[in-house]
Design an enzyme around this catalytic site. Structure first.
Site, PDB file in Angstrom:
ATOM      1  N   ASN A 241      31.761  41.954  42.125  1.00 10.27           N
ATOM      2  CA  ASN A 241      31.717  41.760  40.676  1.00 10.27           C
ATOM      3  C   ASN A 241      31.314  40.316  40.347  1.00 10.27           C
ATOM      4  O   ASN A 241      32.053  39.379  40.631  1.00 10.27           O
ATOM      5  CB  ASN A 241      33.091  42.081  40.091  1.00 10.27           C
TER       6      ASN A 241
ATOM      7  N   CYS B 152      39.692  36.419  45.484  1.00 11.67           N
ATOM      8  CA  CYS B 152      38.333  36.953  45.327  1.00 11.67           C
ATOM      9  C   CYS B 152      37.245  35.900  45.533  1.00 11.67           C
ATOM     10  O   CYS B 152      36.055  36.227  45.506  1.00 11.67           O
ATOM     11  CB  CYS B 152      38.192  37.598  43.954  1.00 11.67           C
TER      12      CYS B 152
ATOM     13  N   HIS C 250      41.551  37.984  36.270  1.00 15.96           N
ATOM     14  CA  HIS C 250      41.215  39.408  36.327  1.00 15.96           C
ATOM     15  C   HIS C 250      42.452  40.268  36.581  1.00 15.96           C
ATOM     16  O   HIS C 250      43.486  39.795  37.060  1.00 15.96           O
ATOM     17  CB  HIS C 250      40.173  39.659  37.418  1.00 15.96           C
TER      18      HIS C 250
ATOM     19  N   LYS D 108      35.206  36.456  50.730  1.00 17.73           N
ATOM     20  CA  LYS D 108      34.800  37.831  51.020  1.00 17.73           C
ATOM     21  C   LYS D 108      35.175  38.228  52.444  1.00 17.73           C
ATOM     22  O   LYS D 108      35.140  37.400  53.359  1.00 17.73           O
ATOM     23  CB  LYS D 108      33.289  37.974  50.845  1.00 17.73           C
TER      24      LYS D 108
ATOM     25  N   ASP E 185      43.165  42.399  38.855  1.00 22.34           N
ATOM     26  CA  ASP E 185      43.676  42.514  40.222  1.00 22.34           C
ATOM     27  C   ASP E 185      44.550  41.331  40.614  1.00 22.34           C
ATOM     28  O   ASP E 185      45.053  41.284  41.739  1.00 22.34           O
ATOM     29  CB  ASP E 185      42.532  42.684  41.232  1.00 22.34           C
TER      30      ASP E 185
ATOM     31  N   HIS F 209      33.898  32.973  42.170  1.00 20.36           N
ATOM     32  CA  HIS F 209      34.057  34.319  41.622  1.00 20.36           C
ATOM     33  C   HIS F 209      34.318  34.258  40.117  1.00 20.36           C
ATOM     34  O   HIS F 209      33.818  35.089  39.355  1.00 20.36           O
ATOM     35  CB  HIS F 209      35.215  35.011  42.341  1.00 20.36           C
TER      36      HIS F 209
ATOM     37  N   HIS G 180      43.451  34.197  39.589  1.00 21.98           N
ATOM     38  CA  HIS G 180      42.495  34.091  38.478  1.00 21.98           C
ATOM     39  C   HIS G 180      42.862  35.137  37.429  1.00 21.98           C
ATOM     40  O   HIS G 180      43.876  35.819  37.567  1.00 21.98           O
ATOM     41  CB  HIS G 180      41.028  34.212  38.935  1.00 21.98           C
TER      42      HIS G 180
ATOM     43  N   HIS H  87      39.801  41.208  48.687  1.00 19.95           N
ATOM     44  CA  HIS H  87      39.629  42.626  49.001  1.00 19.95           C
ATOM     45  C   HIS H  87      39.210  42.768  50.459  1.00 19.95           C
ATOM     46  O   HIS H  87      38.406  41.971  50.949  1.00 19.95           O
ATOM     47  CB  HIS H  87      38.568  43.256  48.092  1.00 19.95           C
TER      48      HIS H  87
END
Length: 247
Positions: free
Chosen positions: A198, A187, A107, A190, A109, A168, A105, A228
């Protein structure tokens, strides 16, 4: 069969088991900015670190899939230096040619290190929505787009990138390597015990439904890697679904 011959056979089998055990631990990389762990016969998880403001220094996962001296990577490390480290390790440590980098995506990260790959003439692929959002937020733009799914070969095996719905972010995709039955949820998925994280660009209404579709499609997963935290199995999909199911 004499006791001496039997002992010799057992000893050889023991050495073989030890060799296999040690081979699973080899080719692991660690520095101050990058950690790489082997999680399946042809799959490594790379971990780098992002300063996420109020969330602190956050470890961020990505995937390296290898086969027949070729590699495909999901998500860049969180910066140029760590991305260059990863590229060097894959090329010189694993002796693999990197065929593609796929951000899951828009973002940081996922694509903050994209320029490092482009400078090495490594092609990048992303959801069309990711490309649009990268342009809108003045980020490095992936080279090649796809709408719903992308299949690329690494060696003689297939790697799949797919969009299943919003969660997300509205552009989040997952990566799947059928040969080792490994899913990179990014993301969208989980780790067990995690909070919602976020939600700035999230669709919390569709999130659980999107992950439910993934669970329904991929029934025999051996490893699931979240964006993460710790990897696991399909229980991470169940946890994420429960986390975003509202009664």
């Amino acid at each position: 069969m004499t006791k001496h011959i039997l002992f010799s056979i057992i000893f050889v089998l023991f050495l073989g088991c030890q060799s296999k055990k040690n081979s699973r631990k080899e080719k692991k990389y660690e520095s101050k900015t990058l950690l790489v762990n082997k999680i399946a016969p042809h799959v490594y998880q790379h971990i780098s670190y992002l300063n996420a403001g109020s969330f602190g220094l956050v470890p961020c996962n990505g995937l390296v899939i290898i086969n027949k001296n070729e590699a495909i990577i999901f998500d860049t490390p969180t910066g140029i230096d760590a991305s260059n480290e990863l590229i060097s390790w894959v090329e010189n440590g694993l002796h693999c040619k990197i065929k593609a980098i796929i951000p899951t995506h828009f973002h940081a990260d996922c694509l903050a290190g994209l320029d490092a790959f482009h400078k090495k003439n490594i092609p990048s692929y992303a959801n069309d929505s990711t490309i649009s959002l990268a342009k809108a937020f003045n980020k490095t733009v992936p080279m090649n787009g796809f709408s719903n799914s992308l299949e690329l070969k690494v060696g003689n095996q297939m790697v799949i990138a797919e969009f299943h719905g919003e969660g997300h972010t509205k552009d989040n995709i997952v990566g799947y390597f059928p040969y080792d039955e490994v899913l990179f949820g990014g993301c969208l998925v989980k780790e067990k015990g995690a909070g919602k994280g976020n939600l700035e660009d999230a669709n919390i209404v569709d999130w659980a439904h999107t992950v439910s579709k993934i669970k329904e499609k991929y029934k025999n997963l051996k490893v699931v890697v979240p964006g993460h935290g710790k990897s696991g199995g399909s229980e991470l999909l169940d946890y994420t679904i429960d986390l975003f199911t509202f009664n």
